[in-house]
Design an enzyme around this catalytic site. Structure first.
Site, PDB file in Angstrom:
ATOM      1  N   CYS A 290      12.944  10.241   7.079  1.00  0.00           N
ATOM      2  CA  CYS A 290      13.449  10.120   8.613  1.00  0.00           C
ATOM      3  C   CYS A 290      14.871  10.179   9.031  1.00  0.00           C
ATOM      4  CB  CYS A 290      12.738   8.952   8.931  1.00  0.00           C
ATOM      5  SG  CYS A 290      13.485   7.413   7.449  1.00  0.00           S
TER       6      CYS A 290
ATOM      7  N   GLY B  41       3.573   3.302  13.766  1.00  0.00           N
ATOM      8  CA  GLY B  41       4.655   1.987  14.125  1.00  0.00           C
ATOM      9  C   GLY B  41       4.242   1.057  15.500  1.00  0.00           C
TER      10      GLY B  41
ATOM     11  N   GLU C  69      10.529   0.860   9.591  1.00  0.00           N
ATOM     12  CA  GLU C  69      11.482   1.589  10.020  1.00  0.00           C
ATOM     13  C   GLU C  69      10.845   2.711  10.215  1.00  0.00           C
ATOM     14  OE1 GLU C  69      14.311   1.453   9.409  1.00  0.00           O
ATOM     15  OE2 GLU C  69      14.592  -0.702   8.529  1.00  0.00           O
TER      16      GLU C  69
ATOM     17  N   GLU D  84       9.868  15.026  15.895  1.00  0.00           N
ATOM     18  CA  GLU D  84      10.101  14.627  14.637  1.00  0.00           C
ATOM     19  C   GLU D  84       9.490  15.666  13.848  1.00  0.00           C
ATOM     20  OE1 GLU D  84       9.877  11.644  12.317  1.00  0.00           O
ATOM     21  OE2 GLU D  84      11.074  11.659  10.865  1.00  0.00           O
TER      22      GLU D  84
ATOM     23  N   GLY E 143       6.922   4.741   8.154  1.00  0.00           N
ATOM     24  CA  GLY E 143       6.504   5.858   8.250  1.00  0.00           C
ATOM     25  C   GLY E 143       6.792   5.915  10.171  1.00  0.00           C
ATOM     26  N   SER E 144       5.873   5.906  10.427  1.00  0.00           N
ATOM     27  CA  SER E 144       5.041   7.766  11.320  1.00  0.00           C
ATOM     28  C   SER E 144       5.708   6.536  12.468  1.00  0.00           C
ATOM     29  CB  SER E 144       4.867   8.701  11.799  1.00  0.00           C
ATOM     30  OG  SER E 144       3.905   7.613  12.127  1.00  0.00           O
ATOM     31  N   THR E 145       6.426   7.157  13.572  1.00  0.00           N
ATOM     32  CA  THR E 145       6.790   6.344  14.923  1.00  0.00           C
ATOM     33  C   THR E 145       5.547   5.752  15.809  1.00  0.00           C
ATOM     34  OG1 THR E 145       8.947   7.010  15.501  1.00  0.00           O
ATOM     35  CG2 THR E 145       7.254   6.728  17.576  1.00  0.00           C
ATOM     36  N   GLU E 146       4.522   6.565  16.094  1.00  0.00           N
ATOM     37  CA  GLU E 146       3.063   6.338  15.767  1.00  0.00           C
ATOM     38  C   GLU E 146       2.138   5.315  15.666  1.00  0.00           C
ATOM     39  OE1 GLU E 146       0.788  10.082  15.905  1.00  0.00           O
ATOM     40  OE2 GLU E 146      -0.796   9.096  16.300  1.00  0.00           O
TER      41      GLU E 146
ATOM     42  N   LYS F 100       0.980  -0.908  -0.058  1.00  0.00           N
ATOM     43  CA  LYS F 100      -0.142  -0.022   0.125  1.00  0.00           C
ATOM     44  C   LYS F 100       0.860   1.101   0.072  1.00  0.00           C
ATOM     45  CE  LYS F 100      -1.888   2.486   2.948  1.00  0.00           C
ATOM     46  NZ  LYS F 100      -1.682   4.203   2.282  1.00  0.00           N
TER      47      LYS F 100
END
Lengths: 289, 476
Positions: B290, B239, B256, B387, B234-237, B182
């Protein structure tokens, strides 16, 4: 009732091992440990959430020195542990026999395998970087090199069914690469783990590198899985439901998680547990004159 | 006397964008099962480029089934044959790289100079690199005859749409897995063009499936019970949400995630080169990176000198039309991202840091943010901790190497770091002390398919690239 004419044996008070010291649980609690037939063996400390947090603090404090030691040095110290274990072979054989209901010969075989495994991992200290790292041939004028580094503080749930061979099989690979460990001993068979602490304390292993707690696995593992100072979880001793809860909690700071899997502790362990708690660091530097 | 730059636009004529695209499932393009679509716009002009399908949970299920079916034959194929498909794809990417670079700049807003000279060459290189692994997996260090995992569900971000696709799809296919990917909601087009490349390469149906959609599509893909491997950038959130979703399953997962890289400049550094590295570190790809060097740590004794040179250099950056070959900084990818950058920069000012930007005229349509520098930043400021994912640099100072290490490591992230010093022993000591997965010394933002990439701590787990990148797709 012991015979009044015979010698009265001296019971051992088992204690936790945190930061190189042997405290009782701060909670003052103990629980009864029995052999496989239900006969009382000892009262083990029933460690609390506070003990778990103290152990994380000790492990964090020890991380810089232990991960910064040379691989040669770490290997020497691990080998020293094996030497000390060999000297206490009979004690561990008796404890394993009682814990797992094994004959003396079978228990001795477990202890021998555990000592040999410890030696095997000791030898990995100065080799793992060579098999897990190396030069990267990038398309440009750069020196580019990858090397493994320890993840940090690893919370380890010792396998429930293998009180000593399983225990050694999860501690040694985590620490040999420079991680420090907080271990929850097998809930119903913690005595070999608590005795291992005495060996570690007299083996040049810096205090705090391994911290050993006895008690209820679920009670101890919840604060460890949620602790922001823990970098990784080895869920070897968790059942399916607990493992799922702990992995979910571990997501909060993206701890590395090694899920529980059916294990044959007598089989060749391979490098899986060794590599599970490593990070790869890659360094780029321009080349030129 | 100064000369103005003449416009040097790359031609749009090389790329033919259809007015609408379906989902690519089992080798065919088809509309979403419920007929839903969304528009993708060019962030530099807000022009609607095309309409793409919004995949539903049913579409996810259909794609996973197609991938499962294809897995049987694809994984059984000799590695040498899989390799040849990947080599074909790599070659077709090279042949069509101009078309793809223009498309990427249109849909993403990144300057053509970067999509042409950085993204596309790396995309082709990744397919070439992993093509060569397909028939050598026994020698990768994961034991003899390592097995693929099955169906890989992959979710990628909008900052490097085609490059992230290559990072995900090339190792997955080389190791014998099949893929449902996606792309990001705001940059779906290059992945759909890649579907056409798979068709040109004769890739068997169902080996690669592309589902366009938003976060709900990604969530359905990650949660699908028949997906064996989840890969996310993508974002840590997000993730963390994925880590919770896969908890208690036997899905293998690699993440990542975000970063807040320290770029550390010592007083003995070659300062002109360091300034170039600082600019490249934070303004490459509009700062939508990132691993961007978003925290400049400069030794106090040279701070003024570095800042003067940096400001001088920033005045020469050209912000504008992504398709102009002279453009250094293109458009912010979306209105939403622009709002986030603006909010964080405003927080920097509100918390007392000093904001500076070169005077630059921004286009009136599209999403733009001038390259920005903050001085007087402390470690407690949001702009030093969060970030920003935009062209915003926070500058802090230090006196000793130990202080630099402490400040650099004072973050839950651990993706990358930069070190600028002429002293080799200091560089190696610093590299050793920094808790980050990629260390660039006297350079920054370098990538190569042979070099593992990935973070420590909350920057995620697993590595992409190199031999290490194979592990994520093998049963080891």
């Amino acid at each position: 009732m012991s015979e009044l004419t015979g010698r009265l044996s001296v019971f051992k008070t088992y204690k936790l091992y945190v930061g190189g010291k042997f405290p009782r649980s701060e909670s003052g609690r103990v629980y009864e440990v029995t052999d496989s037939k239900g006969t009382w063996l000892a009262n083990a400390p029933l460690a609390s959430r506070k003990d778990a947090r103290d152990a994380v603090v000790a492990a964090r404090k020890a991380f810089g020195g232990w991960s910064g030691a040379t691989a040669y040095n770490r290997g020497q110290i691990l080998y020293r542990v094996a030497e000390m274990l060999e000297g206490r072979r009979d004690q561990f054989t008796a404890e394993v026999a009682a814990a797992e209901g094994l004959s003396k010969a079978k228990a001795a075989a477990q202890v021998d395998a555990a000592i040999d495994r410890w030696v095997w991992y000791a030898g990995w200290s100065d080799k793992v970087a060579q098999i897990a790292g190396g030069a990267n041939p990038v398309a440009g004028p750069y020196f580019n090199h990858s090397a493994p580094e320890p993840t940090g503080v690893v919370a380890v749930l010792a396998p429930q069914e293998s009180s000593f061979l399983g225990l050694v099989s999860v501690i040694a690979p985590a620490i040999v690469t420079g991680n420090t460990v907080v271990l929850a001993a097998a809930e119903n068979a913690p005595l070999p783990a608590l005795s291992l602490a005495e060996v570690l304390a007299t083996s040049d292993l810096p205090g705090g590198v391994v911290n050993i707690l006895s008690g209820r696995t679920a009670e101890l593992s919840a604060p460890l899985a949620a602790h922001q100072g823990v970098n990784a979880l080895d869920l070897a001793g968790a059942d399916e439901a607990l493992a799922k809860d702990l992995e979910t909690a571990a997501a909060d700071n993206l701890k590395r998680v090694l899920r529980p899997a059916p294990a044959n502790w007598t089989a060749d362990p391979g490098t899986g547990r060794l590599l599970a708690f490593l990070e790869t660091k890659t360094v780029w530097h321009p080349m030129g004159v | 006397m100064t000369f103005d730059y003449a416009p040097a636009p790359e031609s749009r004529a090389v790329v033919d964008i259809a007015p609408s695209y379906g989902l690519f499932v089992d080798g065919e393009f088809a509309p979403a099962s419920d007929g839903k679509v969304f528009k993708t716009v060019s962030p530099s002009t807000e022009e609607v480029l095309s309409e793409v399908a919004q995949a539903s949970a049913d579409d996810v299920d259909r794609a996973v089934k197609a991938a499962r079916k294809a897995f049987e034959k694809w994984s059984a194929l000799p590695g040498a044959e899989r390799a040849k498909y990947l080599f074909r794809i790599a070659r077709i990417i090279q042949e069509r790289s101009r078309e793809l670079a223009v498309l990427e700049s249109l849909d993403n807003g990144k300057p053509i100079r970067e999509s042409r000279d950085a993204d596309l060459p790396l995309v082709a290189a990744h397919f070439f690199y992993y093509a060569g692994w397909a028939d050598k997996l026994d020698h990768a260090g994961y034991g003899a005859n390592p097995r693929p995992l099955g169906v890989a569900g992959q979710v990628i971000p909008w900052n490097f749409p085609l490059l992230m696709l290559a990072w995900k799809i090339a190792p997955a296919l080389a190791t014998g897995n099949t893929v449902v990917l996606k792309p990001a909601e705001t940059t779906p087009l290059s992945a759909l063009f890649f579907a056409d490349i798979c068709r040109q390469a004769g890739l068997p149906k169902g080996v690669v499936n592309i589902l366009t959609g938003d976060g709900s599509t990604g969530a359905a893909l990650v949660a699908h019970p028949d997906v064996n491997k989840v890969a996310f950038t993508g974002s840590t959130e997000v993730g963390k949400a994925i880590a919770r979703t896969v908890a208690g399953t036997d899905k293998k997962v690699t993440l990542e995630l975000g970063g807040k890289a320290a770029n550390i400049v010592f007083d003995d550094a070659p300062l002109d080169q360091a300034v170039e590295g600082i600019v490249n570190g934070i303004f490459f790809n509009q700062g939508h990176v990132c691993c961007a060097g978003s925290r400049l740590l400069v030794q106090e004794s040279v701070a003024d000198e570095v800042l003067d040179a940096l400001k001088r250099r920033m005045r020469t950056l050209r912000v504008g039309d992504p398709l102009d070959k002279n453009t250094d900084i293109g458009a912010i990818n979306s209105a939403e991202q622009l709002a986030r950058i603006t909010a964080l920069a405003d927080a920097g000012e509100a918390e007392g840091a000093e904001r500076w930007s070169p005077s630059c005229e921004l286009p009136t349509t599209g999403y733009w943010f001038a390259p920005t520098l903050f001085t007087g930043v402390t470690q407690a400021h949001r702009i030093a901790r969060e970030e920003i994912f935009g062209p915003v640099l926070s500058v802090l100072t230090f006196r000793t190497p130990a202080e630099a290490v402490e400040k650099a490591n004072n973050t839950p992230y651990g993706l990358s770091a930069g070190i600028w010093t002429e002293k080799g022993s200091r560089m190696l000591w610093m590299a050793n002390q920094l808790r980050a997965g990629v260390i660039w010394s006297n350079t920054f933002n370098k990538f190569d398919p042979a070099s593992p990439f990935g973070g420590y701590q909350e920057s995620g787990y697993g590595r992409e690239g190199g031999r290490h990148g194979l592990e994520a797709y093998l049963n080891v």
